[in-house]
Design a protein around this motif. Sequence first.
Motif, PDB file in Angstrom:
ATOM      1  N   THR A 336       0.750  -1.308   0.086  1.00 36.32           N
ATOM      2  CA  THR A 336      -0.165   0.100  -0.105  1.00 36.32           C
ATOM      3  C   THR A 336       0.820   1.364  -0.058  1.00 36.32           C
ATOM      4  OG1 THR A 336      -0.061   0.009   2.356  1.00 36.32           O
ATOM      5  CG2 THR A 336      -1.920  -1.058   1.242  1.00 36.32           C
ATOM      6  N   ASP A 337       1.949   1.237   0.710  1.00 39.31           N
ATOM      7  CA  ASP A 337       2.849   2.457   0.744  1.00 39.31           C
ATOM      8  C   ASP A 337       3.278   2.949  -0.617  1.00 39.31           C
ATOM      9  OD1 ASP A 337       2.830   2.451   3.402  1.00 39.31           O
ATOM     10  OD2 ASP A 337       4.625   1.548   3.885  1.00 39.31           O
ATOM     11  N   ASN A 338       3.744   2.138  -1.433  1.00 37.50           N
ATOM     12  CA  ASN A 338       4.057   2.382  -2.761  1.00 37.50           C
ATOM     13  C   ASN A 338       3.049   2.514  -3.677  1.00 37.50           C
ATOM     14  OD1 ASN A 338       7.327   2.377  -2.974  1.00 37.50           O
ATOM     15  ND2 ASN A 338       7.371   0.172  -2.631  1.00 37.50           N
ATOM     16  N   ALA A 339       1.918   1.901  -3.453  1.00 40.21           N
ATOM     17  CA  ALA A 339       0.712   2.240  -4.336  1.00 40.21           C
ATOM     18  C   ALA A 339       0.407   3.538  -4.039  1.00 40.21           C
ATOM     19  CB  ALA A 339      -0.214   1.160  -3.943  1.00 40.21           C
ATOM     20  N   ILE A 340       0.190   4.062  -2.623  1.00 32.72           N
ATOM     21  CA  ILE A 340      -0.250   5.299  -2.386  1.00 32.72           C
ATOM     22  C   ILE A 340       0.809   6.176  -3.039  1.00 32.72           C
ATOM     23  CG2 ILE A 340      -0.130   7.018  -0.661  1.00 32.72           C
ATOM     24  CD1 ILE A 340      -1.411   5.059   1.207  1.00 32.72           C
ATOM     25  N   LYS A 341       2.009   6.201  -3.089  1.00 36.42           N
ATOM     26  CA  LYS A 341       3.171   7.148  -3.696  1.00 36.42           C
ATOM     27  C   LYS A 341       2.948   7.062  -5.104  1.00 36.42           C
ATOM     28  CE  LYS A 341       8.076   7.171  -4.558  1.00 36.42           C
ATOM     29  NZ  LYS A 341       9.386   6.310  -4.239  1.00 36.42           N
ATOM     30  N   ASN A 342       2.507   6.210  -5.937  1.00 35.64           N
ATOM     31  CA  ASN A 342       2.295   6.300  -7.316  1.00 35.64           C
ATOM     32  C   ASN A 342       1.028   6.989  -7.612  1.00 35.64           C
ATOM     33  OD1 ASN A 342       4.746   4.971  -8.897  1.00 35.64           O
ATOM     34  ND2 ASN A 342       4.726   3.573  -7.042  1.00 35.64           N
ATOM     35  N   TYR A 343      -0.010   6.370  -6.905  1.00 30.62           N
ATOM     36  CA  TYR A 343      -1.230   6.997  -7.024  1.00 30.62           C
ATOM     37  C   TYR A 343      -1.173   8.548  -7.030  1.00 30.62           C
ATOM     38  CZ  TYR A 343      -3.526   2.518  -6.809  1.00 30.62           C
ATOM     39  OH  TYR A 343      -3.775   1.075  -7.240  1.00 30.62           O
TER      40      TYR A 343
END
Length: 474
Positions: A336-343
């Motif tokens: 989720t951390d990297n998902a949030i960063k890219n979103y």
Amino acid sequence: MKKIIFLSIFILFLSELIFPNILKVEPIPGQTYKIINNKQIVPFETAWQDIWKNIDKLDYRQQIAVATYIINFINPDFIDAYIVRGDAYFATNNYIEAIADYKTTLKQQSDNATFNYKLGITYNYINHTEALTYLNNAVSLNNTNGDYYFERGYAQYNQFNKNAAEKDYNTACLMNSKFTSKSYPLLNNNRKYIAWNTALNKAVYYNKCEMYRHAYSYFFDVANYQNLLHSFNPSYTILTTNTENKSWFFLEILKSAINCKYYQTALNIAKYGIQSNNLPTDILAELYMWQSFAFAGNGQTEDAQISQLKALKLSPQNPRIYWILGDIYQQIYNDTDNAIKNYQKSLNLMPRTCSQYSKLIIILAETYKKSGDIIKAHSLAYNWLISQKQMLSIDNPDPINAPVYLSYAKAYDILGNTRLAQIYYHTALALNPEYDIPTKYYPNKNEQITYLPSIIININDNTSVKLNSYPLIN
């Protein structure tokens, strides 16, 4: 921890004071109306015979609605309803649906030449072998109708039985002079184009509604018809030579394949697309990122990373790249951390006027909620809801807006308004039964409501009948 809880309660309390309507429970509009547009609404069951007398005066969508209601709720053996609905489906190029209705009529009257002919001519758009079976039956049952011979000849022409096709064509011309101005090659060209165009429209429609399995199926029909069209007329090369259309086609079919988790097929499509010539840099970068998604889904981590780096190097300012990358982290790696960063990076690069901007906000809000950051999740969902100037109608929902209804449902769910979340989840799910919604809103999907777009059929100046209808896709 106490400070965080207190702050959350304070924010919600303040929001309620400033925007008092956004979190309040609302009734479901349109579910219990007795008067619509100053007309008294009577039960369809008491008025359907009067409506049926004038069925030919209704448009195709209304005919489908009336016939469907009769079949589902009044008399499933009413053969005329299947004929009317089948004819309406055929007239709107919905051949699969028309075939299903015509087959139902044939089960009741297998020796009916007209029913066999209707099945035959419908199959002649999609499967000439099946068409020939029913057209042989039609000719056997009635050998005096030129239409039957003409259609059978057309089916035989497409099975390369030229002598039989010519014989049937000549017989049809002797019976009716209207056939002398028609030729099978020209008819082939026109019909294949109709089938191709219909499949393309349906594929686009289903992709927009996020019904990816249906979209995937129709995209492959598009490709098959494209090859047929080109073999009949080399000028039909829209998906193979036009760069813009070719790029769009690759991206759309990749989206549907990956959302169906057909990763190996997606890899083949991406490879073919990447090898195409003269693709714009942004499109090529997206293809590489979709390829990365497919590799990741297949468990090929190193290949996924290589494709990802190629995409980022080619188009580092493309918001779509980071959205897809966010999905990879979210759906494949559960990061989720990297998902949030890219979103978030995708949103920063995306114009607010973009139609996909709102959808990504809700995805980001859900990801924050999943990560445990409730305050940010609430803030995004709340601000998105109040930014919507006009909510979509629940009384007469448009199937193309199914993803928007789902976004409303998710936003209310994040905010804890279970009543409004349920209303919008039910509406979205009825428009798109493939949606996967929280079980607390549908403990048993087999018991889901049948809520479909409503139409009004006028009986007279003061009375109307309200009934449900399926979306008509041309």
